[in-house]
Design a protein around this motif. Structure first.
Motif: not given
Lengths: 604, 168
Positions: A545-554
Motif C-alpha cells: 500500500k505504501k507504494d500507492d502514493t504520489l511525490p510529496p510535492r503533489m
C-alpha cells in the motif's frame, strides 16, 4: 476452438542455448485474457518469479500482438512488450504502434517469448524460410535507426524491426524498445531487459493472411468504428493536423502542465512549444500506424538554428512536455532535438525529460555539486537539456550513468529522493495531479508505476464533463478507465480510439474477429481480471500500500500560478475509496471473493 | 431522375496525402480473398523510411496494356466500356508473362506464388478508396483525376494575383 483473430502459435526462443520452439496458443487463456497485454502477462505470471532481479537471466520478455492486429479494425497495429520491468521491478507492459505487431502475426505468431541470455549479441530473424538467431556484434553500439536500416539490408527491405539502442545495451533503467527505428515502447525500462539478454533486435517478415470468425459482422464493425472516429475532433482531423501535441495549450489552459520539475503547473511560454507551433515550425507531414485512420504521427525536421538539417519523427505531447515545460525550456528546436536523440539512443522520452528536470532542480537547489556537471544545469536552458540527454545516452561519464538510471536513483544518490516526480520509481507524465485529481489516483495505483495510459481519466476530467477539481467519483472513474484500457491493450487496438469508441464498439470488433461471444460487460470484466492479475504480480514482487502514493510535492506544495493556483492533491480518501470500489481490502490486496468472481483465485 | 450520360471513373492517387497506414492493402485483400494479407492486396504502399514518404502502387488500367498484349490465352482483356483491364482466372495458365511485362509491377503474384492478382476496381466500387481516411485514394470521373492538383496549384497563383502580384 478459435475461429479467427489468432494465428494459434507462439514462438519461444531460448537465448542461452539457442533453442527455438513453436507452441500452440492456450485457448482458454485466449478466452480469459484476450491477447497482447493480458495474455502476455499471464505468461509472465506462469513463468517468471516476481521476486527475481529484472535484469537477471531468469527474467523473460513476451512480445505480443492482439486478435485485432493485422486487420481493418481502426488503429490496430499495436505490439506489446511484457516483462518484469527494469525501472521498478513491477509488471511491465509497454506498447508501441507502427507495423511490427501485424507483421509478426502474419509470420504466424501471436507472441514471441524470449528467455535466457545470449553469450554474445544476437538478433532474431523470423520469416517464411525459417527462424534464426544471427550475430549482432556489428550492430552493438549502433543507434536504433541505424540498427533498423542495417537489419533490413541484411534481411528483407520490407521486413519490420524491433531494436534497442545504446541505452538498452548499457542497461539504462529508462531504456525503451524501438520499432522500425522510430516507434517506441517507451516506458518501464523494457529496453534494459532486452539488453540484459544480449538481444539487439528482432526482424520479421510475414506472409500469411489473418482470418476473422464472422467476415460480414467484422467488416460492418470496422466501418462503423471508423465512421465514429472520423466524427471526433481529435481522431477525425485534429490528431492528423496537430498530433498529440495539440494538448499542450489545452492542459496548460487548465493549469495542469507540470512546470520546472512540478514546482508549478502553468507554463507561461506554452504557446511556443504547442502543437500548433510544432505544425508551423517543424512538421513535414503526418504518418499513420498500421490500419490507423487517425494518423497522428509527426514527421518533422529542424529548419533553423544549431540543429538545422536534423530530421526524424515526433515529438509527442508527453515528450514536448518532459523536455519543455518540465525543464522550463521553450526552445522548440531543442525539444525536437532531445526527442530525436532519445529515439536514437533508445531512451524513454518521458522519463528522460523528467530526469533532466529533476537534475536541474537538484542543481539549482545546490544538492548536485557544480563540479559533477560539465555545464550550467539550469531550468530553461536548451543547451543543458540537449547535453544532458547526450550524457544520459552515451553513459561515458559518472554523471551520465546516474542520469541513465532515471530520476529516482539520481535524486536518491544526491540525498533527496523527494525531488523525483515519480511513483514506484517511474516518472509521471504531463498532467499535474494537483490540477486533475483523478489522474493522481491513477498514477498512484497504476500497475507499472506512474503512467497516463493505464487509465486516461484526463479524457473525462479535462476533455469531458467530469469536474477535474472534485474528488467524488474519481475512484470509480479510475477503475473504469483502467479496466477498459487493460482489455483494449489486449486486443491490439490503440488507446486513442477511445476518443470516439466505447467498450461496446471494441467488444463488437473483438467478438466478430474471434467468434468469442463478448458484450461490453464481459469485455470490462476481462479488463478487471487483467488488472487484478497485474496487481497480484506486484504484491508477490513486494509492493505494498505504501507504494500507492504520489511525490510529496503533489501532496504538500500548492501550485503557484495559473488557473489551478493553490491546489494540492488529497490522495488518502480517494485511495481508500478506490480499494473499496476494486473489492480489495484496506491494504490494497484483492480479496478472495473478488479473485473468485474474476476466476483467477489460482493466481493469488 | 437522371437520363443518359456517360460515366468513366478512374482510381486517382494523391501521393502527398498517403500516411502509410496500409488500410487499403487490408481492405483490398479482404475483399478479394476474405483474409487480411497485404501480399494478396492489389494495391501496395511503397515505404521510404529515410524521409517517411509513402507511395501507392496500383494498376492504372492502361489503354494499350502490355499485360494484355503479352497474354497468350486472352485471360487479360481491356474492357472499353468500363475502362478496366479485366482478368479471367479460368483462362490463365499462370505463365507470369504479364508480371514481367507490366512496367509498374501492378500485376502481382499472390502470397502462394501460384495465382495472378490484379486490380479490378472491385467492379466499380473500390474498397481501398472506402477505407482511405486520408483521401489519398479517390475514385473519380476521368476529367476530375487531376482536378485536385490543378486546383491546389491554382490557389497558390490566385493568392499572388489577388495580392496584386505579377505572375508573368
Amino acid at each position: 476452438m478459435i475461429k479467427g483473430g489468432y494465428m494459434g502459435k507462439i514462438l519461444r526462443v531460448n537465448l542461452t542455448n539457442g533453442s527455438i520452439d513453436i507452441e500452440n496458443i492456450n485457448d482458454s487463456w485466449a478466452r480469459k485474457y484476450i491477447g497482447g497485454r493480458g495474455y502476455g502477462t499471464r505468461i509472465i505470471m506462469e513463468e517468471v518469479d516476481p521476486k527475481i532481479d529484472p535484469l537477471s537471466e531468469d527474467n523473460k520478455v513476451v512480445i505480443a500482438t492482439g486478435p485485432l492486429c493485422s486487420t481493418m479494425a481502426p488503429s490496430s497495429g499495436r505490439v506489446m512488450v511484457i516483462t518484469k520491468g527494469a525501472l521498478n521491478g513491477a509488471i511491465a507492459c509497454s506498447n508501441s504502434g507502427g507495423h511490427f505487431g501485424p507483421e509478426l502475426k502474419r509470420a504466424g505468431f501471436d507472441a514471441v517469448i524470449i528467455e535466457g541470455k545470449a553469450p554474445n549479441p544476437v538478433y532474431l530473424w523470423i520469416n517464411k524460410n525459417g527462424i534464426e538467431l544471427r550475430s549482432a556484434e556489428h550492430l552493438w553500439g549502433k543507434y536504433t535507426n541505424e540498427t533498423d536500416e542495417i537489419m533490413k539490408k541484411e534481411t528483407h527491405p520490407e521486413a519490420r524491426t524491433m531494436e534497442i539502442g545504446p541505452a538498452g545495451e548499457k542497461l539504462s533503467l529508462i531504456a525503451n524498445v524501438m520499432f522500425d527505428g522510430h516507434r517506441a515502447a517507451g516506458r518501464t525500462g523494457v529496453g534494459a531487459v532486452v539488453g540484459s539478454k544480449n538481444l539487439k533486435g528482432i526482424v520479421v517478415r510475414g506472409y500469411l493472411g489473418v482470418k476473422v470468425a464472422d467476415k460480414d459482422a467484422f467488416l460492418k464493425a470496422c466501418y462503423k468504428t471508423r465512421d465514429i472516429l472520423s466524427k471526433d475532433a481529435f481522431s477525425g482531423g485534429g490528431g492528423a493536423k496537430y498530433g498529440t501535441a495539440m494538448l499542450v495549450n489545452v492542459i496548460n489552459g487548465v493549469g495542469g502542465l507540470p512546470t520546472r520539475n512540478a514546482h508549478d503547473a502553468y507554463f507561461p511560454e506554452a504557446e511556443k512549444i504547442s502543437g500548433e507551433m510544432l505544425t508551423k515550425k517543424n512538421l513535414v507531414r503526418n504518418e499513420g500506424c498500421d490500419s490507423c485512420p487517425i494518423a497522428c504521427g509527426r514527421v518533422t525536421e529542424i529548419r533553423d538554428g544549431k540543429y538545422k538539417g536534423e530530421h526524424g519523427t515526433g515529438p509527442e505531447y508527453e515528450s514536448i512536455w518532459a523536455f519543455g515545460a518540465m525543464c522550463g525550456v521553450s526552445d522548440l528546436n531543442a525539444i525536437v532535438m532531445a526527442n530525436y536523440l532519445c529515439d536514437r539512443y533508445g531512451l524513454d522520452t518521458i522519463s528522460a525529460g523528467s530526469t533532466v528536470a529533476c537534475a536541474m532542480d537538484l542543481y539549482e537547489s545546490g544538492y548536485i555539486p557544480k563540479e559533477d556537471v560539465p555545464f550550467e544545469l539550469k531550468f530553461g536552458s536548451p543547451d543543458a537539456l540537449v547535453e544532458s540527454i547526450r550524457l544520459m545516452g552515451e553513459q561515458n561519464t559518472e554523471f551520465g550513468r546516474l542520469l541513465a538510471q532515471g530520476s529516482y536513483r539520481l535524486a536518491e544518490y544526491y540525498g533527496h529522493p523527494e525531488f523525483s516526480m515519480s511513483v514506484k520509481k517511474q516518472e509521471f507524465p504531463a498532467y499535474d495531479p494537483r490540477a486533475i485529481k483523478g489522474i493522481g489516483l491513477e498514477y498512484a495505483t497504476s500497475n507499472r508505476g506512474a503512467c497516463h495510459v493505464r487509465g486516461y481519466t484526463v479524457a473525462a476530467e479535462v476533455l469531458g464533463n467530469v469536474d477535474r477539481l472534485k474528488y467524488e467519483g474519481k475512484a470509480e472513474l479510475a477503475k473504469t478507465f483502467q479496466d477498459l484500457t487493460a482489455a483494449l491493450d489486449s486486443t491490439g487496438i490503440c488507446l486513442f480510439t477511445t476518443f470516439g469508441l466505447i467498450g461496446k464498439n471494441i467488444a463488437e470488433l473483438y467478438s466478430a474477429a474471434t467468434g468469442f461471444e463478448c458484450d461490453e460487460t464481459e469485455f470490462m470484466r476481462i479488463g478487471e481480471r487483467i488488472w487484478n492479475m497485474e496487481r497480484l504480480f506486484n504484491i508477490k514482487a513486494g509492493f505494498t500500500k505504501k507504494d500507492d502514493t504520489l511525490p510529496p510535492r503533489m501532496l504538500k506544495e500548492p501550485i503557484q500560478t495559473g488557473p489551478s493556483k493553490g491546489e494540492v492533491e488529497q490522495l488518502d480518501k480517494m485511495l481508500s475509496d478506490y480499494y473499496k470500489v476494486r473489492g480489495w481490502d484496506e491494504n490494497g490486496i484483492p480479496t478472495k471473493e473478488k479473485l473468485k468472481e474474476l476466476e483467477i483465485e489460482d493466481l493469488a | 431522375m437522371v437520363k443518359g450520360g456517360v460515366s468513366m471513373k478512374l482510381l486517382s492517387i494523391d501521393i502527398s496525402k498517403c500516411t502509410g497506414c496500409r488500410a487499403c492493402e487490408y481492405a483490398c485483400s479482404f475483399a478479394h480473398t476474405g483474409e487480411f494479407n497485404p501480399l494478396d492486396s492489389r494495391i501496395h504502399i511503397n515505404e521510404f523510411l529515410d524521409d517517411f514518404v509513402f507511395i501507392p502502387s496500383v494498376c492504372t488500367q492502361c489503354e494499350d496494356a502490355y499485360c494484355v498484349g503479352v497474354c497468350p490465352t486472352h485471360a487479360l482483356t481491356k474492357n472499353r466500356e468500363t475502362g478496366v483491364v479485366e482478368y479471367d482466372p479460368n483462362k490463365c495458365i499462370v505463365c507470369k508473362q504479364c508480371v514481367i511485362a507490366c512496367p509498374w509491377g501492378s500485376i502481382k503474384l499472390d502470397h502462394t506464388g501460384e495465382k495472378i492478382i490484379k486490380c479490378d476496381l472491385c467492379g466499380g466500387d473500390p474498397e481501398c478508396v472506402k477505407v482511405c481516411q486520408a483521401k489519398a485514394l479517390k475514385f473519380v470521373e476521368v476529367e476530375d483525376v487531376v482536378l485536385d492538383k490543378q486546383h491546389r496549384n491554382a490557389v497558390y497563383y490566385k493568392e499572388i494575383v489577388s495580392a496584386g502580384g505579377d505572375t508573368s
